[in-house]
Design an enzyme around this catalytic site. Structure first.
Site, PDB file in Angstrom:
ATOM      1  N   ASN A  65       3.320  -0.957 -13.699  1.00  0.00           N
ATOM      2  CA  ASN A  65       3.678  -1.621 -14.954  1.00  0.00           C
ATOM      3  C   ASN A  65       2.479  -2.254 -15.618  1.00  0.00           C
ATOM      4  O   ASN A  65       1.486  -2.588 -14.961  1.00  0.00           O
ATOM      5  CB  ASN A  65       4.751  -2.690 -14.700  1.00  0.00           C
ATOM      6  CG  ASN A  65       4.130  -3.983 -14.211  1.00  0.00           C
ATOM      7  OD1 ASN A  65       3.736  -4.845 -14.998  1.00  0.00           O
ATOM      8  ND2 ASN A  65       4.011  -4.134 -12.894  1.00  0.00           N
ATOM      9  N   CYS A 119      -1.877 -11.040 -11.020  1.00  0.00           N
ATOM     10  CA  CYS A 119      -1.617 -10.028 -12.042  1.00  0.00           C
ATOM     11  C   CYS A 119      -2.885  -9.252 -12.377  1.00  0.00           C
ATOM     12  O   CYS A 119      -3.874  -9.840 -12.804  1.00  0.00           O
ATOM     13  CB  CYS A 119      -1.044 -10.700 -13.282  1.00  0.00           C
ATOM     14  SG  CYS A 119      -0.402  -9.517 -14.436  1.00  0.00           S
ATOM     15  N   CYS A 125       5.331  22.453  13.575  1.00  0.00           N
ATOM     16  CA  CYS A 125       4.442  21.851  14.572  1.00  0.00           C
ATOM     17  C   CYS A 125       3.314  22.817  14.891  1.00  0.00           C
ATOM     18  O   CYS A 125       2.159  22.426  15.043  1.00  0.00           O
ATOM     19  CB  CYS A 125       5.217  21.471  15.831  1.00  0.00           C
ATOM     20  SG  CYS A 125       6.039  22.864  16.635  1.00  0.00           S
TER      21      CYS A 125
END
Ligand code: FAD
Ligand code: FMN
Ligand code: SF4
Lengths: 446, 434
Positions: B77, B139, B353
């Protein structure tokens, strides 16, 4: 005049007009982009994947599914089409439950395979909807190859040859190309004229000429083809049908299932297609299932399939049998036809129960009768029109691994040739492999 | 029923699940709904100083990473702190706290790095009746360029200084929220402690470019053709957050400093993992933004079911229980030897595997013509890559050899005693084992 499911005899328009479209819509709806993303995420990208081995055309399934999951459907389609030029049709008609999806490790693990067929359709549809033909021809070789039969085998062979730069002429006895893709496959597996669109798309490669109404053994002959062309491929399928060998087989409304299906596939107006109130289908393969299911979808009131052996011996897969049952078709196992009764047209079919003693079939003596206004015979197709000088064994033109027939310069593949199951995908594989071998032999002669 | 009540840095809440400072806690409407849904506390969306509030972009704020079924794995964001006036926020905080006295109400703050600015805002916050403050030093975008947020959080001296001001001018508990955008998370934690912090919380979001628009050659989210780095959060950041939490928890300097764990917590299990790694409580943002407030019900029921099943009576009884088991690589016991074992009944023969071990590891798995996969004990180094790539849980397991057993790979017997790298003969600076 309106009819209903109960109208006696053979009649058209038994159902309300608007229910036909629904009945004959896509058997498996196409995946949306999101569904495809989720479905593709289920693939484990197995090492040396069993599904690849199970696919008669050996498509690199884990790779194409990964290409879908990374948002490159066109690359996925290319991966598919490089191996199988009819990957679009195969995605619709392959009995995946007995091929790739049967051996998917997630089938082993949880009884729910990765939806390989639907993912394949998602990829190929995306590409074809963009109007892209992803292959380009090699420079012309000047060689000419004749292909007899415009079914999956013939077209697959023709495409591969054209790709290599050879000029191909495809001869077909019918008035339309596509073979059983066009005339045989159940309509709900190939909606919206897919067969026709796929042929047109395939021909975009260039270098392939289709000549229709040309039938080997009638207005076409092998010696002439062999003389005029550098090689010949026969992909003529099985144009004949087996007889019932039951009394009264010649009565009215007793027909070959393949003819009924072909009429249905070519019908412009399904409500105008007549079907019996009581339909009986004899046989246990895909053709029988398709005839039975489509009779039901056309509005027949009761449809019964009768197969002379047990459930496990049936040619149609369990999925197909379940499909038939879910559409309301009744399947009777272990019974064989004895006689067709009726005054002019069929009214009743008489059967005898059977026991299958290690492959040897015999009647138990117990008989029963089924009411029938229409009887479809679906007990197998046969080779017809095969040139006399080719070796034929057990009803098939004998060929090598790479499709070479007993006559030099003549290859064969698909249903008409030995080896492999009678499936669209097998026909495509054999056509392709024969083309590769033809190409090799034409290149050597240089 | 296990007791989920929590006291964190002296702040009481009925359960250890707080909503982190972010859009879910941006205003009264949301926070009331959160409390109704059962959240134990909230850290109110970060407040700035008095005056015209910051403005957010008016285009997209989020970017994301999804799994194939569009499960949100990572969120990014470019939102700033609250863009609503200070007085409005303060009024709402007071009203909500009054109506929910049993819930924790923490106010997140970010004002310029000046003593006056902090001195000015603290009394206003105190006046709301809030239980504590959280200093947003984390922030990573927008505010950092203005000398706040992570610009402060990346300089331990500033952290210490601001924390000290807050303790000096307020009687409220002070939680210092740390940025992960730093090389060694222990330094800012130590600085917070020196400044008198009552607790730290971490992590804030991680600097990130989450995706690039390949048609327009621009990072996403894109606004008018440009994008900027944003803050990354959600399930993808959990491992990074947990390591940072553990580093602080096992650092002797900060071992007694309460930690509020944040970063990718989506289920009760995530929360439990943070708690046993040393957290007194946890904070949640992305999971709530993805699924709504109701998820707290699963978090509470799951945590208490686990505690009941294991006989743990309180959060305090489990907090930090894994900390002593977090060690440095050099102390891992090199004498413990395992081999991979494939359960043939569970195996579905996918061969993953084999591809992994054969192509990228130690060529220790054999594949037969009929797709049977077996481990070659004389090659297996016990890396467990095969376990990780196997799609069937518990199909491949690691079996520990007993002391005295032969390790077919080295031809040596498994030693009974503990032996680590510090005393290993291959270590040039080895010290003799004690
Ligand atoms: C009713 C029905 C349903 C089926 N359903 C499925 C299904 O769901 N999935 C699946 O995989 N397979 C299915 N099959 C089988 C599949 O259709 C065939 O295996 C496949 O079409 C074989 O391809 P082909 O090219 O060998 O032959 P065909 O598709 O039969 O094509 C042969 C072509 O040769 C032409 N031809 C024949 N004789 C001559 C001649 N003498 N001279 C010139 N041209 C000639 C024909 O007109 C035709 O166009 C079904 C078959 C039938 C009959
Ligand atoms: C849109 C958004 C806005 C955020 N705003 C703030 C903020 O104002 N103050 C703050 O301290 N953290 C803020 N964060 C960070 C979160 O509080 C939290 O530390 C981070 O998202 C990691 O937790 P999560 O993985 O549970 O989301 C914000 C996060 C998001 C997604
Ligand atoms: S543990 Fe590692 S080395 Fe051993 S078999 Fe598995 S992948 Fe190979």
């Amino acid at each position: 005049m309106t009819h209903s499911q109960l109208t006696p005899g053979v009649a058209a328009g038994r159902l309300p007009r608007d229910s036909y479209a629904d009945n004959f819509s896509d058997l498996h709806a196409p995946l949306t982009a999101h569904e495809a993303a989720v479905a593709s995420d289920r693939c484990y990208f197995c090492h040396d994947a069993p599904c690849m081995t199970a696919c008669p055309t050996s498509i690199d399934i884990p790779l194409f599914i990964r290409q879908i999951s990374t948002g490159t459907e066109e690359s996925a389609a290319r991966t598919i089409l490089e191996q199988n030029i009819m990957g679009g049709m195969c995605a619709r008609v392959c009995p995946t439950e007995t091929l790739c999806e049967e051996v998917c490790v997630r089938e082993t693990a949880e009884g729910k395979p990765v939806e390989i067929g639907r993912l394949q359709r998602f990829a190929t549809d995306t590409l074809m909807e963009k109007g892209v033909h992803p292959f380009a021809r090699a420079a012309s070789t000047g060689k000419k190859v004749a292909v007899v039969g415009a079914g999956p085998a013939g077209l697959s062979c023709a495409h591969r040859l054209a790709l290599k730069g050879h000029d191909v002429v495809v001869f077909d006895g019918r008035a339309k190309a596509g073979g059983l893709n066009e005339f045989g496959i159940a309509s709900y597996k190939s909606v919206d004229s897919f067969a026709e669109r796929e042929v047109a798309w395939l021909l975009e490669i260039g270098g392939i000429e289709i000549r229709l109404g040309q039938r080997l053994g009638e207005n076409l002959d092998l010696d002439a083809l062999a003389a005029d062309y550098d090689a010949v491929f026969l992909g003529m399928g099985l144009a004949g049908v087996n007889a019932l060998r039951a009394d009264g087989e010649d009565k009215g409304n007793v027909t070959d299932a393949v003819d009924f299906i072909s009429d249905l596939r070519q019908a412009d107006d399904l409500p105008a297609l007549p079907v019996g109130r009581n339909v009986v289908v004899i046989g246990g393969g895909m053709t029988a299932v398709d005839a039975a299911v489509q009779s039901k979808l056309l509005g027949a009131d009761s449809v019964t399939m009768v197969y002379r052996r047990g459930k496990d011996r049936m040619g149609a897969s369990l999925f197909e049998q379940d499909l038939a049952s879910s559409k309301g078709v009744r399947i009777i196992y272990n019974a064989m036809p004895v006689a067709v009764h009726g005054n002019g047209a069929v009214q009743e079919v008489e059967f005898e129960y059977t026991v299958d003693d290690g492959g040897k079939l015999s009647g138990t003596g117990e008989r029963f009768f089924l009411a029938a206004d229409q009887l479809f015979k679906a007990i197998g197709q046969t080779l017809t029109g095969a040139p006399a000088d080719l070796t034929v064994e057990r009803g098939k033109i004998v060929v090598s691994e790479t499709g070479r027939s007993s006559r030099a310069g003549v290859w064969a593949g698909g249903d008409c040739a030995s080896g492999g199951d009678d499936l669209t995908v097998t026909a495509v594989a054999e056509g392709r492999d024969a083309a590769e071998d033809i190409h090799t032999s034409l290149s050597v002669k240089e | 029923m296990a007791n989920l009540a929590s006291t964190f840095a002296g702040i009481k809440s009925p359960n250890p699940f707080w909503l982190a400072s972010a859009p879910p806690t941006d205003k009264e409407y949301n926070v009331r709904r959160a409390f109704e849904a059962g959240w134990g506390g909230v850290v109110w969306k970060t407040l700035g100083e008095e005056g015209p509030p910051v403005v957010n972009v008016n285009g997209p704020r989020y970017g994301a990473i999804w799994g194939a079924d569009r499960r949100l794995l990572g969120l990014n964001n470019i939102e700033l702190i609250t863009d609503r006036p200070l007085e409005v926020n303060l009024r709402e905080i007071k009203a909500v706290k009054r109506d929910y006295p049993d819930r924790a109400m923490i106010v997140s703050l970010m004002v310029p790095c000046e003593e006056e600015a902090w001195k000015a805002i603290l009394p206003h916050v105190e006046e709301t009746g809030a239980d504590g403050i959280e200093l947003n030093f984390g922030c990573p975008h927008g505010m950092a360029e203005r000398g706040m947020g992570s610009a402060v959080g990346q300089v331990p001296e500033y952290i210490e200084m601001v924390t000290r001001w807050c303790k000096q001018y307020s009687r409220m508990p002070v939680i210092v929220k740390l940025t992960p955008n730093i090389t060694d998370i222990r330094r800012p934690a130590e600085a917070a402690k020196r400044g008198g912090a009552d607790a730290v919380s971490l992590i804030n979001t991680i600097n990130s470019i989450v995706s690039v628009d390949l048609d327009n050659f621009a990072p996403q989210p894109t606004i008018d053709g440009k994008g900027t780095h944003g803050g990354y959060c959600g399930p993808a950041v959990k491992p990074i957050a947990m390591n940072m939490v553990a580093e602080i928890a096992r650092n002797p300097e900060t071992a007694d400093l309460p930690i509020s764990g944040i970063g990718g917590i989506t289920t009760w299990r995530d929360a439990a993992e943070f708690i046993v790694l040393g957290c007194g409580n946890v904070q949640v943002c992305t999971a709530a933004m993805t699924y709504g407030f109701k998820i707290v019900e699963e978090m509470k029921s799951g945590l208490s079911q686990w505690m009941d099943e294991k006989g743990h009576e309180s959060i305090d009884a489990v907090a930090g229980r894994a900390v002593p088991n977090v060690t440095d690589w050099q102390y891992l016991n090199l004498n413990k030897i395992s081999k991979a074992v494939i359960d043939q009944d569970a195996c579905i023969s996918c061969g993953r595997c084999f591809a992994a071990c054969e192509d990228t590891s130690h060529q220790a798995i054999e594949m037969s013509d009929d797709r049977v996969f077996t481990v070659k004990d004389d090659e297996c180094v016990a890396c467990n890559l095969c376990v990780v790539v196997c799609p069937v849980e518990n199909c491949i397991t690691m079996k520990e050899l007993a002391p005295g057993d032969l390790d077919e790979r080295t031809g040596e017997k498994v030693a009974a005693e503990y032996g680590n790298w510090t005393a290993h003969p291959n270590n040039p600076s080895a010290t003799a084992a004690e």
